[in-house]
Design an enzyme around this catalytic site. Sequence first.
Site, PDB file in Angstrom:
ATOM      1  N   ASP A 206      36.753  34.574  35.146  1.00  0.00           N
ATOM      2  CA  ASP A 206      36.884  33.811  36.610  1.00  0.00           C
ATOM      3  C   ASP A 206      38.234  34.312  36.961  1.00  0.00           C
ATOM      4  OD1 ASP A 206      36.513  32.085  38.680  1.00  0.00           O
ATOM      5  OD2 ASP A 206      36.932  30.351  37.532  1.00  0.00           O
TER       6      ASP A 206
ATOM      7  N   GLU B 180      45.776  31.315  30.093  1.00  0.00           N
ATOM      8  CA  GLU B 180      46.145  31.034  31.543  1.00  0.00           C
ATOM      9  C   GLU B 180      47.703  31.639  31.562  1.00  0.00           C
ATOM     10  OE1 GLU B 180      45.027  30.114  34.570  1.00  0.00           O
ATOM     11  OE2 GLU B 180      47.136  30.498  35.047  1.00  0.00           O
TER      12      GLU B 180
ATOM     13  N   ASP C 261      47.265  37.186  28.721  1.00  0.00           N
ATOM     14  CA  ASP C 261      46.160  37.868  29.500  1.00  0.00           C
ATOM     15  C   ASP C 261      44.829  37.707  29.180  1.00  0.00           C
ATOM     16  OD1 ASP C 261      44.713  40.003  30.762  1.00  0.00           O
ATOM     17  OD2 ASP C 261      46.489  40.677  31.644  1.00  0.00           O
TER      18      ASP C 261
ATOM     19  N   HIS D 179      40.355  33.022  32.243  1.00  0.00           N
ATOM     20  CA  HIS D 179      41.149  32.660  33.426  1.00  0.00           C
ATOM     21  C   HIS D 179      40.985  31.017  33.539  1.00  0.00           C
ATOM     22  CE1 HIS D 179      40.718  36.755  33.906  1.00  0.00           C
ATOM     23  NE2 HIS D 179      41.739  36.951  34.612  1.00  0.00           N
TER      24      HIS D 179
ATOM     25  N   HIS E 128      30.403  26.170  37.983  1.00  0.00           N
ATOM     26  CA  HIS E 128      30.574  25.195  37.056  1.00  0.00           C
ATOM     27  C   HIS E 128      28.996  24.787  36.753  1.00  0.00           C
ATOM     28  CE1 HIS E 128      34.827  24.096  38.002  1.00  0.00           C
ATOM     29  NE2 HIS E 128      35.084  25.143  37.188  1.00  0.00           N
TER      30      HIS E 128
HETATM   31  N1  SAM Z   1      38.246  28.935  35.543  1.00  0.00           N
HETATM   32  C1  SAM Z   1      39.015  27.975  36.306  1.00  0.00           C
HETATM   33  C2  SAM Z   1      37.978  26.790  36.739  1.00  0.00           C
HETATM   34  O1  SAM Z   1      36.620  27.371  36.859  1.00  0.00           O
HETATM   35  O2  SAM Z   1      38.335  25.736  36.472  1.00  0.00           O
HETATM   36  C3  SAM Z   1      39.381  28.530  37.683  1.00  0.00           C
HETATM   37  C4  SAM Z   1      40.526  29.635  37.213  1.00  0.00           C
HETATM   38  S1  SAM Z   1      41.211  30.295  38.579  1.00  0.00           S
HETATM   39  C5  SAM Z   1      40.009  31.051  39.833  1.00  0.00           C
HETATM   40  C6  SAM Z   1      41.932  32.071  38.034  1.00  0.00           C
HETATM   41  C7  SAM Z   1      43.249  31.337  37.212  1.00  0.00           C
HETATM   42  O3  SAM Z   1      43.350  32.821  36.299  1.00  0.00           O
HETATM   43  C8  SAM Z   1      44.429  31.206  38.044  1.00  0.00           C
HETATM   44  O4  SAM Z   1      45.000  30.001  37.428  1.00  0.00           O
HETATM   45  C9  SAM Z   1      45.613  32.173  37.247  1.00  0.00           C
HETATM   46  O5  SAM Z   1      46.795  31.861  37.222  1.00  0.00           O
HETATM   47  C10 SAM Z   1      44.861  32.966  36.358  1.00  0.00           C
HETATM   48  N2  SAM Z   1      45.274  34.323  35.941  1.00  0.00           N
HETATM   49  C11 SAM Z   1      45.429  35.184  36.863  1.00  0.00           C
HETATM   50  N3  SAM Z   1      45.449  36.365  36.062  1.00  0.00           N
HETATM   51  C12 SAM Z   1      45.243  36.206  34.579  1.00  0.00           C
HETATM   52  C13 SAM Z   1      45.290  36.788  33.555  1.00  0.00           C
HETATM   53  N4  SAM Z   1      45.097  38.287  33.583  1.00  0.00           N
HETATM   54  N5  SAM Z   1      44.961  36.149  32.358  1.00  0.00           N
HETATM   55  C14 SAM Z   1      44.944  34.815  32.418  1.00  0.00           C
HETATM   56  N6  SAM Z   1      45.063  34.247  33.191  1.00  0.00           N
HETATM   57  C15 SAM Z   1      45.117  34.797  34.604  1.00  0.00           C
END
Ligand code: SAM
Length: 270
Positions: free
Chosen positions: A166, A118, A145, A42, A19
Site C-alpha cells: 500500500d 514504515e 524499505d 507500507h 480496509h
Molecule cells: N497501509 C496504511 C493503512 O492502510 O493504514 C497506509 C499506508 S500509507 C498509504 C503509505 C506509507 O508508506 C506512508 O506512511 C509512507 O511513509 C510509507 N512508505 C513510503 N515508502 C515506503 C517504503 N519504501 N517502505 C516502507 N514504507 C514506506
Amino acid sequence: MLSYRHHYHAGNFADVFKHFCLFSALEYMTQKDKPLLYLDTHSGAGIYQLDEKNREFASGLGEFFQLDTQVLSEDLRNFRDFLLSLPQRGIIPINALAGSPIIAASLLRDNDTLHLCEMHSTDFPILEKAVKNLRARRTVISPTDGFDAVKAALPPPARRALILIDPSYEIKSDYKRCINALQNTIKRLRSAVVLLWYPLLNRKITEAEGFIPALIAEAEIAALPYFNQTFIQDKNADGMFGCGIFALNPPYQFPEKVSLACQILHKYLA
Ligand code: SAM
C-alpha cells in the site's frame, strides 16, 4: 526523504475500501489453524487521531458509520461492527482511526506473525507505540524499505502469507517496484495472497501507464488467479478520483464479497 503523511487521508473512501478488502481476506485466512505471516510493506502510523487534518474522513468512514444497517451486506455490517468495537475494546483511543496494522493485529492469532515496515521517521515511532499492546506472538516492526521486506520475509516457515502492498506512490518508481514485489512474491511463495492498492488519478503519470496490465501479466505468466476491483468515488475530482485493489490468489469468495461491497459503497459514498 518522504513527505506523504497518511494522517491527512486517514478514513477516506479509499481507506474504507482497502480496509474492507483487508478485513475480508484476513477474516477468511485466520479460520485455518496453520500459522499465517501478515506483511504490511507500507504500514503508516497505525493509529490516527481524528482532527482537523483528516477532513477526508467525512466523505469516507464518517459517511459509512452513518449508513442504515439495512443497506449493508452482511460482510460490510461485520466490518463496521469490527471497526466500531476497536475503541470499545481499548485497542484504539476514542476519536481515533485504525490503520491497516491495527486492523490486522486485532485479527491475527497467537501463532501468526505480524511484520510491519514504515520508513517515515515521524510515523515509525507512532506505529511502534500503536501496536505495543497488540502484538501477535512474533512481531517484526521495521523502519526499513517494505519492498525489500518481501524478499527477506518470504517464504515463512508455515508457507502461508498475506501481503498488503500500500504505497503512497509519492515516488514514481513505486509503480515499478510494486511489479517487482509481485514478481518476488511469486518466486518465493506462489500461494501468497497479495493485496495491492493503487490510486486512480485525474492526471497523467507516465510511470503508471500499463501498470494494471503489467500486474495481470505477472499473474497470468505464473498461471495464478487474480482479481482486480476499482472503486470510483467522483469521476470529476481533482487528483484522486478513485482507487483499486489488485488481489493475487484472492481468498475464497473474496471477489464476490468485494464486488458486492463496492456496489453498495458506490451508492452511498460516491
Ligand atoms: N497501509 C496504511 C493503512 O492502510 O493504514 C497506509 C499506508 S500509507 C498509504 C503509505 C506509507 O508508506 C506512508 O506512511 C509512507 O511513509 C510509507 N512508505 C513510503 N515508502 C515506503 C517504503 N519504501 N517502505 C516502507 N514504507 C514506506
